[in-house]
Each structure stands twice: as structure tokens, then as C-alpha cells.
Design a protein around this motif. Structure first.
Motif, short mmCIF file in Angstrom:
data_model
loop_
_atom_site.label_atom_id
_atom_site.label_comp_id
_atom_site.label_asym_id
_atom_site.label_seq_id
_atom_site.Cartn_x
_atom_site.Cartn_y
_atom_site.Cartn_z
N LEU A 276 0.79 -1.12 -0.07
CA LEU A 276 0.14 -0.15 0.09
C LEU A 276 0.78 1.31 0.02
CD1 LEU A 276 -2.80 -0.76 2.61
CD2 LEU A 276 -3.19 -0.45 0.16
N ALA A 277 1.05 1.73 -1.24
CA ALA A 277 1.99 3.14 -1.25
C ALA A 277 1.66 4.10 -2.30
CB ALA A 277 3.15 2.39 -1.40
N HIS A 278 1.87 5.09 -2.26
CA HIS A 278 1.90 6.07 -3.39
C HIS A 278 2.82 5.67 -4.23
CE1 HIS A 278 4.46 8.87 -0.94
NE2 HIS A 278 3.64 8.33 -0.24
N PRO A 279 2.91 6.68 -5.46
CA PRO A 279 3.78 6.37 -6.63
C PRO A 279 5.32 6.53 -6.32
CG PRO A 279 2.05 7.80 -7.48
CD PRO A 279 1.66 7.64 -5.98
N ILE A 280 5.57 7.55 -5.31
CA ILE A 280 6.97 7.94 -5.05
C ILE A 280 7.82 6.52 -4.24
CG2 ILE A 280 8.58 9.13 -3.60
CD1 ILE A 280 7.84 10.53 -6.00
N PRO A 281 7.19 5.76 -3.41
CA PRO A 281 7.87 4.71 -2.82
C PRO A 281 7.88 3.55 -3.82
CG PRO A 281 6.14 5.71 -1.51
CD PRO A 281 5.95 6.38 -2.43
N TRP A 282 6.88 3.39 -4.78
CA TRP A 282 6.80 2.35 -5.71
C TRP A 282 7.84 2.49 -6.76
CZ3 TRP A 282 4.95 -1.91 -6.20
CH2 TRP A 282 3.72 -2.54 -5.78
N VAL A 283 8.12 4.00 -7.22
CA VAL A 283 9.08 4.18 -8.02
C VAL A 283 10.71 3.76 -7.31
CG1 VAL A 283 10.61 5.94 -9.18
CG2 VAL A 283 8.11 6.00 -9.22
N ALA A 284 10.70 4.11 -6.17
CA ALA A 284 11.76 3.87 -5.14
C ALA A 284 12.10 2.38 -5.23
CB ALA A 284 11.78 4.36 -3.77
N LEU A 285 10.97 1.61 -4.85
CA LEU A 285 11.32 0.12 -4.89
C LEU A 285 12.07 -0.29 -6.25
CD1 LEU A 285 7.78 -1.06 -3.19
CD2 LEU A 285 10.35 -1.16 -2.40
N TYR A 286 11.45 0.02 -7.38
CA TYR A 286 11.89 -0.55 -8.72
C TYR A 286 13.36 0.19 -8.74
CZ TYR A 286 7.38 -2.11 -10.00
OH TYR A 286 6.36 -2.92 -10.17
N LEU A 287 13.70 1.45 -8.36
CA LEU A 287 15.04 1.98 -8.49
C LEU A 287 15.99 1.08 -7.78
CD1 LEU A 287 14.62 5.58 -8.19
CD2 LEU A 287 15.01 4.40 -10.41
N ARG A 288 15.57 0.43 -6.30
CA ARG A 288 16.48 -0.18 -5.57
C ARG A 288 16.83 -1.18 -6.20
NH1 ARG A 288 19.52 -2.48 -3.44
NH2 ARG A 288 19.93 -2.87 -1.23
N SER A 289 15.93 -1.94 -7.25
CA SER A 289 16.18 -3.11 -7.85
C SER A 289 16.91 -3.03 -9.10
CB SER A 289 14.93 -4.01 -8.25
OG SER A 289 14.35 -4.41 -7.08
N LEU A 290 16.65 -1.79 -10.03
CA LEU A 290 17.16 -1.51 -11.25
C LEU A 290 18.41 -0.76 -11.32
CD1 LEU A 290 13.61 -1.58 -13.15
CD2 LEU A 290 15.10 -3.56 -12.99
N LEU A 291 18.21 0.15 -10.38
CA LEU A 291 19.26 1.44 -10.60
C LEU A 291 19.63 1.75 -9.20
CD1 LEU A 291 17.91 3.65 -13.36
CD2 LEU A 291 19.96 2.02 -13.37
#
Length: 313
Positions: A276-291
Motif C-alpha cells: 500500500l503505497a503512493h507512486p514515490i515509494p513504488w518508484v523507489a522500490l523499482y529503482l532499488r532493484s534496477l538502478l
């Protein structure tokens, strides 16, 4: 007569909205029937989320075991649940004092919880302790305390109720965790570490007990926003547009009622993982894995900005 093409899209939107509304109503009705007669344990039941969960599951006819550190608050919650309840449709909750900071008492607490009904169908681990401080200012005692409450306590309780679930080959264990079990934020070292540990434990547990028909669910949410919306004020000078945008996004949180509803739906639909999260944490989760290098640079830069550091939760 055919509808004008300009009317097709608005009509489709209205129909879709109606179908979605009916679907939600049906699912909420089914949610109540699915938990009827189930033995449901809620830790930290007197918190905002715990109280909302208690009301939802009680109305659904669950056999509640409410846990908390304060007997007075538990009794107050008991009264609010039973005063206007129909005894033919609901069960009077059972109350258990549970303090994860006192690990020496856990064996007795587990025994008391199991003895209430002889089994546990649903365990909702909702207890949590937050801490915000630079790494060098956190003592070893504080580290241990937060690990007891956020990791050792829930994992010990889960182990305690597991034998009854295995013997009955059914059950659901829900960890109400935090987005910081998946994404660490500056000034939350001890808190994030405890949430990472809990996430890992319950991920492992999920795989180990699936063969026994036991479902393990984790719900990762941003911070709980139980406060009223702040009054509108003149904006202060912004250091830069990007920092201001991120700071604004990080002030969003999850309302207790929304999270409680999600917990109910997770139990009923046997979901294994929810974020349960708004867009910023979601983006951060993907960045943690990809970049990851890019994310680390952004977080390091954010620490230097006092506005961003204060808003991060």
C-alpha cells in the motif's frame, strides 16, 4: 436510435463505475461471512489500525482475541465492541495482555492465546515501534528493544500458534509490516532493520508452511496517517522543485480504516503480498532493484536537505 459517439465514453465510465461499486459491495458482504466463527488474534488491538480491525472482524462474527499492553484500553475497546452488538450475531472478545518488549513472558502469553479457543485461525501481527534518529545516536539497548517489538515478538507468536494450524492444516498469518521492510530510508536504521528482518522471516515461513494449507501474508504500507488534514498555509520558500515535490509526496500516508479494510480483504482472498503505497515509494522500490546507485545518490542528497529529511517517514 444509435447513441452519438460523444456519449459513448461517458456512458462507459458510468457503467464501469457502477460495476466497480457493486463488486466492492458484494466483496464486503462476502468478507463478513468468510470470517464468521473464525478465531482471530489481533496484536496491539488498541492502536488505530488494531481498533479498526477489531470492529471489522467483530461485525463479521469472528471470535476475537484482542492483545495489548494496557488492560484499561483493552477493556475500553471491549465495551465499544459489545455495547451495541447483537449477541446472537457476534462473540464477546477475549482479552490478553501482550507486551513484545517483555520477551520472557512470551511463553505464557502464547499458551494463554491458544487456550482461549484451543486453536487460532487468523493471526494478525499488527504491533510496531518506530524510531527516528541518526545511526550513531542509537544505543544497543534501543536496537534490541525495537527488534524485540518489531521482529522477535511477532516471529515468536507466529511460532507459538503454528502447531495448532499445522495440526488442522489451515490458518492464516498476517504480518502488517512497513514499506521499510523493503526499502530503507535515512534516519530509520533500527526501524528499517527490524522490518527487513520481519519481512524475511515471514517470507521464509510462507514457503515452509504452504504444504500444510497455511497462508502467510505480508502487507507493506507507508506510514499510518491518523491525523486530521493540516490547515492550508502559505507555502514556505522551496529549496528546489524536485525536493519540494518529493517532500510533498512523502507526507501522504495510509488511513487506519483503509489499512484495516485491506487486512480484511487480504485474509479473505488469501493474498500473499500487498503493498500500500503512493507512486514515490513504488518508484523507489523499482529503482532499488534496477538502478540502486541512482537511488542511493538521491537518498544521500535528500539527507542534506532538512525539509526532505523531516518529511520522510
Amino acid at each position: 436510435m444509435a447513441l452519438p459517439s460523444v456519449m459513448v465514453l461517458p456512458l462507459l465510465i458510468v457503467v464501469a463505475a457502477g460495476v466497480y461499486y457493486i463488486y466492492n459491495e458484494v466483496m464486503q458482504f462476502m468478507s463478513k461471512s468468510l470470517v464468521r466463527n473464525k478465531v482471530v488474534v489481533i496484536t496491539d488491538a488498541v492502536s488505530g489500525v488494531g481498533t479498526e480491525c477489531a470492529h471489522l472482524f467483530h461485525k463479521g462474527g469472528a471470535r476475537l482475541i484482542l492483545c495489548g499492553t494496557s488492560w484499561d484500553k483493552l477493556e475500553s475497546l471491549y465495551d465499544s465492541l459489545t455495547n451495541d452488538a447483537d449477541p446472537r450475531e457476534t462473540f464477546a472478545p477475549k482479552l490478553v495482555i501482550l507486551d513484545f518488549s517483555d520477551m520472557d513472558s512470551m511463553e505464557d502469553v502464547v499458551a494463554e492465546v491458544v487456550e482461549c479457543y484451543g486453536c487460532v485461525d487468523v493471526l494478525i501481527c499488527n504491533s510496531s515501534m518506530k524510531m527516528k534518529a541518526p545511526v550513531q545516536s542509537v544505543s544497543l539497548e534501543q536496537d534490541r528493544n525495537i527488534m524485540d517489538i518489531n521482529y522477535f515478538g511477532p516471529s515468536t507468536l507466529a511460532k507459538g500458534v503454528l502447531p495448532t494450524m499445522i495440526s488442522r492444516r489451515s490458518g492464516n498469518i498476517v504480518l502488517v509490516n512497513s514499506i521499510q521492510g523493503r526499502l530503507a530510508v535515512p534516519f530509520r536504521s533500527s526501524y528499517a532493520a527490524s522490518k527487513h528482518a520481519a519481512q524475511a522471516f515471514f517470507d521464509c515461513l510462507r514457503a515452509e508452511v504452504e504444504e500444510f494449507g497455511i497462508v502467510v501474508s505480508t502487507i507493506s504500507h507507508t506510514f499510518i496517517n491518523a491525523s486530521d488534514p493540516p490547515p492550508v498555509e502559505e507555502p514556505a520558500p522551496k529549496p528546489n522543485a524536485v525536493t519540494a515535490f518529493i517532500a510533498k509526496q512523502m507526507t501522504h500516508g495510509v488511513r487506519p480504516s483503509v489499512l484495516a479494510n485491506e487486512i480484511m480483504q487480504t485474509v479473505n482472498r488469501k493474498r500473499k503480498e500487498v503493498v500500500l503505497a503512493h507512486p514515490i515509494p513504488w518508484v523507489a522500490l523499482y529503482l532499488r532493484s534496477l538502478l540502486p546507485s541512482f537511488l542511493f545518490a538521491v537518498l544521500s542528497a535528500g539527507v542534506k536537505d532538512s525539509v526532505l529529511a523531516e518529511q520522510m517517514q
